[in-house]
Design an enzyme around this catalytic site. Sequence first.
Site, PDB file in Angstrom:
ATOM      1  N   ASP A 169       0.822  -1.212   0.000  1.00  0.00           N
ATOM      2  CA  ASP A 169       0.000   0.000   0.000  1.00  0.00           C
ATOM      3  C   ASP A 169       0.855   1.261   0.000  1.00  0.00           C
ATOM      4  O   ASP A 169       0.375   2.340   0.377  1.00  0.00           O
ATOM      5  CB  ASP A 169      -0.910   0.004   1.234  1.00  0.00           C
ATOM      6  CG  ASP A 169      -2.361  -0.279   0.875  1.00  0.00           C
ATOM      7  OD1 ASP A 169      -2.626  -0.607  -0.289  1.00  0.00           O
ATOM      8  OD2 ASP A 169      -3.228  -0.175   1.755  1.00  0.00           O
TER       9      ASP A 169
ATOM     10  N   ASP B  38      -7.931  -6.414  13.489  1.00  0.00           N
ATOM     11  CA  ASP B  38      -7.628  -7.743  14.003  1.00  0.00           C
ATOM     12  C   ASP B  38      -8.542  -8.118  15.167  1.00  0.00           C
ATOM     13  O   ASP B  38      -9.069  -9.236  15.236  1.00  0.00           O
ATOM     14  CB  ASP B  38      -6.158  -7.822  14.425  1.00  0.00           C
ATOM     15  CG  ASP B  38      -5.713  -6.618  15.227  1.00  0.00           C
ATOM     16  OD1 ASP B  38      -6.568  -5.773  15.582  1.00  0.00           O
ATOM     17  OD2 ASP B  38      -4.513  -6.516  15.531  1.00  0.00           O
TER      18      ASP B  38
END
Length: 708
Positions: free
Chosen positions: A288, A441
Site C-alpha cells: 500500500d 484484528d
Amino acid sequence: MAPFGWWAKESHVGTPVVVKMENPNNWSMVELEGASEEDFLCAAAADDDHDPSMPAARRRREKVRNKNAKQLTWVLLLKAHKAAGCLTSIAAALLGLASVVRRRLASGRTDRTDSGASAEKTRFFSCIKVFLCLSLVLLGFEIAAYFQGWHFTAADLQIQYLYTLTNPPFEVKGLFDWIYSKWVLVRVEYLAPPLQFLANFCIVLFLIQSLDRLILCLGCFWIRFKKIKPIAKQGAMDLEGGEGAGYFPMVLVQIPMCNEREVYQQSIAAVCSLDWPKSSFLIQVLDDSDDSETQSLINDEVHKWQKEGANIVYRHRVIREGYKAGNLKSAMNCSYVKDYEFVVIFDADFQPAPDFLKRTVPYFKDNEDLGLVQARWSFVNKDENLLTRLQLINLAFHFEVEQQVNGIYLNFFGFNGTAGVWRIKALEESGGWLERTTVEDMDIAVRAHLHGWKFIFLNDVECQCELPESYEAYRKQQHRWHSGPMQLFRLCLPDIINSKISIWKKSNLIFLFFLLRKLILPFYSFTLFCIILPMTMFIPEATLPSWIVCYIPATMSFLNILPAPKSFPFIVPYLLFENTMSVTKFNAMISGLFQLGSAYEWVVTKKLGRSSEGDLASLVDEKPKPQRGVSVPDLVELREEMKQKEQKASRKKKYNRIYTKELALAFLLLTAAARSLMSAQGIHFYFLLFQGVSFLLVGLDLIGEQVD
C-alpha cells in the site's frame, strides 16, 4: 595504622577504627568494637586532663577517647571528600540535563506542531493546563499560610480538627488568617466530599482490575504447573516423510505493508524460505506504499524471488482506502483465493522461522471448530534501550498470561493482527475484514467468536519482530491500540447482546474483555495517579491511603514482570513509565469512545529493520546450504545495501520532540510533591516526586531513540 584483629577485643576499651587508604577516592573503614557510653562523656573542665588528682583509670579513658576522636575526625574528612566528589558528579549531571533541555527547546518541535493536531487534543491539553495553573496558585497560597503559622502535618489533617480551626472560639489574627480559615472551610464542606467520592470510585476500579490480574497470573501458574498446552492431532504431519506425506493443505501467505522500505527485504526473504510444499502455498505481497520509489523496490524484490522459484505475487492498490483492513479485504477478493483453505498474515517486520507452518497448520486437522491459531512474538531489539526493555515487560505479560490463559480456558482472545493462521471459512462466515475501526484484528476476532469459532494460542511457537525504539513511534502505536477497542465496543455491543452465545461468554466480552481491560485500566491510571492524587495534596481532607499509592501498584508491577524475570531490575521504572503512558492511553480511549477526530488516526509504526541484520549476517558468514528460494549472492548484496542505508541514515538529521501534555503533568506532580513536603506526608511525597521526574523525562523525549 596497624590493623587490629578480632581477638584484641579484650585488650582495650573504646572504638578502634581501621582506615585503609590507597588514594583519596578509594578508602575503607572497619569498626572493630562498639563504644560504651563512658568513652564519649565530655570532661567537666578543660584542666581536668592535667589534674594530678584524676584517677589513673579515668586518665586512660580520656587518652583512648582523644585517640578515637582523632580517628573519627580523619574518617569524617575522608567522607567529606567523597561527598564533595558526589556533589561534583551530580552537578555535572544536572548541567548535562540542562544542556539537553536547551537543545530540545531550541529545536522548537512539539507534539502540538503536528499538522494532524486535532481539536480534542487541544481541549485535553487545556484541561491539564487548568489543573497546573490552579496547583501553582494553591501552592503559593499554602506557602504563605505556612509562614503565617498554619503548619498542617499528616496527623492534623482530620475533618474534626479542621472544623475546630475554622469555627469559634478559634481566634482569627488577621485578614490572611480569616481568608485561609474560610478556604479550609470551603475545602471541608464543598470540595473534599466529591473528590473523596471520585477517589473511592477509582480505588474500587483499581482493586477490581488488580484482582483480575491476580486471577490471570494464578491461571498462568496452574497452566505451567500442570504443563497444559494445545495438542495437535497425531499423524497430522510427517516431518521425515517428504512433501508426499503428512498434512499439507493449501495455504495463502499475506504480507501487508505500507512504505516499509526498511524491512520489506527481510520479511519477503523469511516467508519465501518457509518449509512447505511449493505447490501448496502462495505468497501475496500487499503493498500500500504511496511512494513510487518504494513500490519499485518492493516489486523488484518480488521479481527476484520469482526467478529463484518462489511462488510469490505482488499486488498494489490504486485506491488505498481502509488502511490495513482494506488492503487485506482487497486481497481476499482475488478469484484464486477460493482454492486455498488457510491464510497466514505476517506484518512487514515479522520474520517467521522456516518450520512456522509445520508447527501451526496441523492443529486444524480434524478440528472443524478451530478458526485461528496464534503464535507468540519474540523481539530482536528488546535490549536496545530502556524503552524497548519496558515494552518487553508489557508484551511478555500479554502473551504469556493474557493470551495463554484466555486461549486455554475460554478458546478466545484478541487476534494480534500478525503471526496467525486463519481458516478462510471462519473469515468469510464472520463477515471478512471491515474498515470500520483501526483494530481490524480485534474486530474480526470478536465477530468470529460470536459465530462460535474457537482459537488456539501457541506459547512455544515464536515469530521474530521488532519493537519501536523511539517514544514518538511507541506513542502513536499505543494511541491506535487504545482508541480502536473503544470504537469497536461502540459498534459491536448490540451484536454481542443479540448473539446466540452463552451469557457467560457475553459477560466476558463486555465486562472483562472490553470494559475492565480496555476502558477501566487507562481511566483509573490517569485519573487516580495523575489528577486525584495531586489534588489531594491541595485538598488534604480527601485522602488516598498509602497502600493505594505504593503497595498495591508495586504488587501489580511485580506480577506483570514475572513472565520476564530478567527485567526485575526495571520494576520501578516500569511502574513509573506505565503511569506516564496513561495520559496517552486515556486520551486515546476518550477519542475512541466518543468518536473524536484522532480516533481514526492511523500512523504506520516506524521500523528500523533491526530484525534482519543479525540473521542476514549469519546467513552470509555460514557456509552456503541449499535452501529453496534462498540465494547466497543475493544475501551478500542485501547486506551491502543495508550498510549503505545505515550510512545514509547516519547522515540524516535527527531530532526529539517536546511533549506538552507530559510536561504539564510533570510540573503538576512536582508542584503537588512540594505541597506534600510541607505537610510531611511521607510516601505520597516520594511517589509524586519520582512520578513527576518520570513525566519530565518523557516530556523532554529523553527515553528511547531519536526520530528522523
